[in-house]
Motif scaffolding. Structure first.
Motif, PDB file in Angstrom:
ATOM      1  N   LEU A 118       6.701  -0.942  19.224  1.00  0.00           N
ATOM      2  CA  LEU A 118       7.469  -2.351  19.285  1.00  0.00           C
ATOM      3  C   LEU A 118       8.865  -1.907  19.339  1.00  0.00           C
ATOM      4  CD1 LEU A 118       5.948  -2.991  15.395  1.00  0.00           C
ATOM      5  CD2 LEU A 118       6.240  -4.537  17.383  1.00  0.00           C
ATOM      6  N   THR A 119       9.186  -0.462  18.754  1.00  0.00           N
ATOM      7  CA  THR A 119      10.980  -0.898  19.871  1.00  0.00           C
ATOM      8  C   THR A 119      10.751  -1.478  21.512  1.00  0.00           C
ATOM      9  OG1 THR A 119      11.038   0.904  17.118  1.00  0.00           O
ATOM     10  CG2 THR A 119      13.042   0.847  19.668  1.00  0.00           C
ATOM     11  N   TYR A 121       9.699  -2.769  22.891  1.00  0.00           N
ATOM     12  CA  TYR A 121       9.474  -4.972  22.627  1.00  0.00           C
ATOM     13  C   TYR A 121      10.654  -5.290  22.894  1.00  0.00           C
ATOM     14  CZ  TYR A 121       4.103  -5.932  23.578  1.00  0.00           C
ATOM     15  OH  TYR A 121       3.263  -5.483  24.536  1.00  0.00           O
ATOM     16  N   GLN A 122      11.314  -5.312  21.224  1.00  0.00           N
ATOM     17  CA  GLN A 122      12.285  -5.347  20.924  1.00  0.00           C
ATOM     18  C   GLN A 122      13.745  -4.745  22.428  1.00  0.00           C
ATOM     19  OE1 GLN A 122      12.704  -3.310  17.266  1.00  0.00           O
ATOM     20  NE2 GLN A 122      11.668  -5.379  16.532  1.00  0.00           N
ATOM     21  N   VAL A 127      15.488  -9.100  21.643  1.00  0.00           N
ATOM     22  CA  VAL A 127      15.535  -9.741  20.266  1.00  0.00           C
ATOM     23  C   VAL A 127      14.385  -8.773  19.193  1.00  0.00           C
ATOM     24  CG1 VAL A 127      15.653 -12.614  21.330  1.00  0.00           C
ATOM     25  CG2 VAL A 127      13.769 -11.155  21.605  1.00  0.00           C
ATOM     26  N   ASP A 128      14.438  -9.273  17.824  1.00  0.00           N
ATOM     27  CA  ASP A 128      13.700  -8.477  17.194  1.00  0.00           C
ATOM     28  C   ASP A 128      12.008  -8.854  17.111  1.00  0.00           C
ATOM     29  OD1 ASP A 128      15.468  -6.211  16.941  1.00  0.00           O
ATOM     30  OD2 ASP A 128      16.350  -7.942  15.276  1.00  0.00           O
ATOM     31  N   SER A 129      11.670 -10.288  16.901  1.00  0.00           N
ATOM     32  CA  SER A 129      10.179 -10.695  16.755  1.00  0.00           C
ATOM     33  C   SER A 129       9.624 -11.578  18.094  1.00  0.00           C
ATOM     34  CB  SER A 129      10.337 -11.269  15.384  1.00  0.00           C
ATOM     35  OG  SER A 129      10.549 -12.015  16.196  1.00  0.00           O
ATOM     36  N   GLU A 132      11.098 -14.796  18.074  1.00  0.00           N
ATOM     37  CA  GLU A 132      11.931 -15.020  18.411  1.00  0.00           C
ATOM     38  C   GLU A 132      12.751 -15.181  20.062  1.00  0.00           C
ATOM     39  OE1 GLU A 132      16.585 -12.634  17.542  1.00  0.00           O
ATOM     40  OE2 GLU A 132      15.288 -12.309  16.358  1.00  0.00           O
ATOM     41  N   TRP A 160       2.107  -8.825  21.672  1.00  0.00           N
ATOM     42  CA  TRP A 160       3.579  -8.227  19.919  1.00  0.00           C
ATOM     43  C   TRP A 160       3.099  -8.239  18.957  1.00  0.00           C
ATOM     44  CZ3 TRP A 160       9.321  -9.276  21.510  1.00  0.00           C
ATOM     45  CH2 TRP A 160       9.848  -8.615  20.702  1.00  0.00           C
ATOM     46  N   ARG A 164       1.703  -6.058  16.029  1.00  0.00           N
ATOM     47  CA  ARG A 164       2.922  -5.860  14.429  1.00  0.00           C
ATOM     48  C   ARG A 164       1.941  -6.095  13.511  1.00  0.00           C
ATOM     49  NH1 ARG A 164       6.532 -10.819  13.834  1.00  0.00           N
ATOM     50  NH2 ARG A 164       5.160 -12.058  14.104  1.00  0.00           N
TER      51      ARG A 164
END
Length: 192
Positions: A118-119, A121-122, A127-129, A132, A160, A164
Protein backbone atom coordinates in the motif's frame (compact mmCIF):
# COMPACT_ATOMS: atom_id res chain seq x y z
CA UNK A 1 -22.84 -52.91 -26.25
CA UNK A 2 -25.80 -52.62 -23.89
CA UNK A 3 -29.12 -51.23 -24.87
CA UNK A 4 -29.63 -48.20 -22.66
CA UNK A 5 -32.95 -46.60 -23.17
CA UNK A 6 -33.43 -43.00 -22.07
CA UNK A 7 -35.55 -42.30 -19.01
CA UNK A 8 -39.24 -42.12 -19.68
CA UNK A 9 -39.41 -38.50 -18.62
CA UNK A 10 -36.64 -35.92 -18.45
CA UNK A 11 -36.34 -34.39 -14.99
CA UNK A 12 -35.09 -30.84 -14.63
CA UNK A 13 -31.77 -31.12 -12.76
CA UNK A 14 -32.33 -27.81 -10.95
CA UNK A 15 -35.70 -29.04 -9.75
CA UNK A 16 -34.18 -32.31 -8.53
CA UNK A 17 -31.31 -30.59 -6.71
CA UNK A 18 -33.70 -28.01 -5.25
CA UNK A 19 -35.94 -30.76 -3.95
CA UNK A 20 -32.97 -32.53 -2.38
CA UNK A 21 -31.75 -29.27 -0.81
CA UNK A 22 -35.22 -28.61 0.55
CA UNK A 23 -35.52 -32.06 2.09
CA UNK A 24 -32.05 -32.00 3.67
CA UNK A 25 -32.14 -28.50 5.19
CA UNK A 26 -34.43 -26.37 7.31
CA UNK A 27 -36.03 -23.19 6.00
CA UNK A 28 -33.79 -21.22 8.39
CA UNK A 29 -30.65 -22.82 6.92
CA UNK A 30 -31.81 -22.12 3.36
CA UNK A 31 -32.71 -18.49 4.17
CA UNK A 32 -29.30 -17.97 5.81
CA UNK A 33 -27.55 -19.52 2.81
CA UNK A 34 -29.46 -17.38 0.31
CA UNK A 35 -28.90 -14.11 2.18
CA UNK A 36 -25.21 -14.96 2.67
CA UNK A 37 -24.89 -14.97 -1.12
CA UNK A 38 -27.14 -11.97 -1.83
CA UNK A 39 -25.13 -8.85 -2.53
CA UNK A 40 -27.94 -6.37 -3.14
CA UNK A 41 -30.82 -5.71 -0.75
CA UNK A 42 -33.67 -8.08 -1.49
CA UNK A 43 -37.32 -8.37 -0.46
CA UNK A 44 -38.47 -11.31 1.63
CA UNK A 45 -40.47 -12.60 -1.36
CA UNK A 46 -37.31 -12.87 -3.49
CA UNK A 47 -35.36 -14.54 -0.68
CA UNK A 48 -38.28 -16.94 -0.10
CA UNK A 49 -38.36 -17.95 -3.76
CA UNK A 50 -34.64 -18.70 -3.79
CA UNK A 51 -34.85 -20.52 -0.44
CA UNK A 52 -37.80 -22.65 -1.50
CA UNK A 53 -40.08 -21.43 1.27
CA UNK A 54 -42.97 -19.02 1.83
CA UNK A 55 -42.57 -15.25 2.18
CA UNK A 56 -44.04 -15.43 5.71
CA UNK A 57 -41.43 -18.02 6.76
CA UNK A 58 -38.67 -16.03 5.04
CA UNK A 59 -39.68 -12.83 6.87
CA UNK A 60 -39.67 -14.66 10.22
CA UNK A 61 -36.18 -16.08 9.68
CA UNK A 62 -34.80 -12.89 8.13
CA UNK A 63 -35.96 -10.96 11.21
CA UNK A 64 -34.27 -13.55 13.43
CA UNK A 65 -31.07 -13.18 11.39
CA UNK A 66 -31.37 -9.40 11.75
CA UNK A 67 -31.68 -9.79 15.54
CA UNK A 68 -28.53 -11.95 15.44
CA UNK A 69 -26.65 -9.28 13.45
CA UNK A 70 -26.22 -11.43 10.34
CA UNK A 71 -28.68 -9.36 8.30
CA UNK A 72 -29.41 -5.65 8.05
CA UNK A 73 -32.68 -4.13 6.93
CA UNK A 74 -33.39 -1.07 4.82
CA UNK A 75 -36.69 0.42 3.73
CA UNK A 76 -37.64 -0.36 0.14
CA UNK A 77 -39.00 2.14 -2.38
CA UNK A 78 -42.55 0.85 -2.02
CA UNK A 79 -42.41 0.88 1.80
CA UNK A 80 -41.46 -2.79 2.21
CA UNK A 81 -38.38 -4.02 4.01
CA UNK A 82 -35.28 -5.09 2.12
CA UNK A 83 -32.71 -7.45 3.62
CA UNK A 84 -28.98 -7.78 3.01
CA UNK A 85 -25.97 -9.37 4.63
CA UNK A 86 -24.47 -7.17 7.33
CA UNK A 87 -20.90 -6.05 6.70
CA UNK A 88 -19.96 -7.06 10.25
CA UNK A 89 -21.00 -10.67 9.70
CA UNK A 90 -19.00 -10.79 6.48
CA UNK A 91 -15.90 -9.41 8.22
CA UNK A 92 -16.21 -11.92 11.06
CA UNK A 93 -16.69 -14.79 8.58
CA UNK A 94 -13.68 -13.73 6.50
CA UNK A 95 -11.55 -13.27 9.62
CA UNK A 96 -12.51 -16.72 10.91
CA UNK A 97 -11.65 -18.23 7.53
CA UNK A 98 -8.24 -16.54 7.61
CA UNK A 99 -7.59 -17.81 11.14
CA UNK A 100 -8.54 -21.35 10.07
CA UNK A 101 -5.99 -21.29 7.23
CA UNK A 102 -3.12 -19.06 8.35
CA UNK A 103 -0.98 -19.10 11.50
CA UNK A 104 -0.79 -15.92 13.54
CA UNK A 105 2.92 -15.51 12.70
CA UNK A 106 2.23 -15.88 8.98
CA UNK A 107 -0.69 -13.47 9.30
CA UNK A 108 1.55 -10.83 10.88
CA UNK A 109 4.07 -11.28 8.05
CA UNK A 110 1.35 -10.94 5.39
CA UNK A 111 -0.04 -7.82 7.07
CA UNK A 112 3.42 -6.20 6.94
CA UNK A 113 3.74 -7.16 3.26
CA UNK A 114 0.33 -5.71 2.42
CA UNK A 115 1.11 -2.48 4.30
CA UNK A 116 4.39 -2.19 2.38
CA UNK A 117 2.53 -2.71 -0.92
CA UNK A 118 0.00 0.00 0.00
CA UNK A 119 2.84 2.37 0.83
CA UNK A 120 4.41 1.58 -2.55
CA UNK A 121 1.15 2.39 -4.35
CA UNK A 122 0.88 5.70 -2.49
CA UNK A 123 4.47 6.63 -3.28
CA UNK A 124 4.28 5.54 -6.93
CA UNK A 125 1.07 7.42 -7.72
CA UNK A 126 1.41 10.33 -5.27
CA UNK A 127 -2.05 9.86 -3.75
CA UNK A 128 -3.39 8.20 -0.60
CA UNK A 129 -6.14 6.02 -2.08
CA UNK A 130 -7.29 4.32 -5.27
CA UNK A 131 -10.34 6.60 -5.32
CA UNK A 132 -8.07 9.64 -5.22
CA UNK A 133 -6.02 8.13 -8.05
CA UNK A 134 -9.15 7.71 -10.19
CA UNK A 135 -10.21 11.32 -9.56
CA UNK A 136 -6.71 12.64 -10.29
CA UNK A 137 -6.51 10.62 -13.48
CA UNK A 138 -9.95 11.83 -14.62
CA UNK A 139 -9.05 15.45 -13.89
CA UNK A 140 -5.82 15.10 -15.87
CA UNK A 141 -7.67 13.54 -18.81
CA UNK A 142 -10.21 16.39 -18.81
CA UNK A 143 -7.48 19.04 -18.66
CA UNK A 144 -5.50 17.61 -21.58
CA UNK A 145 -6.58 18.12 -25.15
CA UNK A 146 -4.56 15.23 -26.57
CA UNK A 147 -4.52 11.54 -25.74
CA UNK A 148 -3.96 10.76 -22.06
CA UNK A 149 -0.37 10.36 -20.94
CA UNK A 150 0.59 7.51 -18.58
CA UNK A 151 -2.98 6.32 -18.11
CA UNK A 152 -3.28 3.88 -15.26
CA UNK A 153 -5.54 0.96 -16.07
CA UNK A 154 -8.63 0.05 -14.06
CA UNK A 155 -6.92 -3.21 -13.04
CA UNK A 156 -4.36 -1.21 -11.00
CA UNK A 157 -7.12 0.63 -9.17
CA UNK A 158 -8.98 -2.66 -8.63
CA UNK A 159 -5.82 -4.36 -7.30
CA UNK A 160 -5.22 -1.46 -4.90
CA UNK A 161 -8.82 -1.65 -3.62
CA UNK A 162 -8.58 -5.43 -3.23
CA UNK A 163 -5.29 -5.13 -1.36
CA UNK A 164 -6.79 -2.56 0.98
CA UNK A 165 -9.86 -4.78 1.60
CA UNK A 166 -7.67 -7.85 2.21
CA UNK A 167 -5.56 -5.88 4.67
CA UNK A 168 -8.71 -4.88 6.55
CA UNK A 169 -9.81 -8.53 6.75
CA UNK A 170 -6.32 -9.60 7.88
CA UNK A 171 -6.26 -6.90 10.57
CA UNK A 172 -9.69 -8.03 11.77
CA UNK A 173 -8.45 -11.63 11.93
CA UNK A 174 -5.39 -10.58 13.91
CA UNK A 175 -7.54 -8.54 16.30
CA UNK A 176 -9.86 -11.51 16.84
CA UNK A 177 -6.87 -13.79 17.43
CA UNK A 178 -5.45 -11.37 19.99
CA UNK A 179 -8.81 -11.00 21.71
CA UNK A 180 -9.24 -14.78 21.86
CA UNK A 181 -5.87 -15.08 23.59
CA UNK A 182 -6.99 -12.63 26.27
CA UNK A 183 -10.34 -14.37 26.69
CA UNK A 184 -8.64 -17.77 26.98
CA UNK A 185 -6.12 -16.29 29.44
CA UNK A 186 -8.86 -14.73 31.54
CA UNK A 187 -10.85 -17.98 31.53
CA UNK A 188 -7.81 -20.00 32.66
CA UNK A 189 -7.00 -17.55 35.47
CA UNK A 190 -10.58 -17.77 36.83
CA UNK A 191 -10.58 -21.60 36.60
CA UNK A 192 -7.64 -21.92 39.01
Amino acid sequence: MTDRSPPAEFTDINEAVGGEWESETTPYERIRHVIAHTYNPAAADAVAADALTTPKTARKHLNTLADEGFVETTPGEQGGTLYHRSPESLVVEQAADILDNVSTDELVTRIHEMRDQLTEYQAEFGVDSPEELAVTQTNQALAESGPPQNEIGPETIREWKTLRRNLAFANAALSISNAEQFVDGDRRSTDT
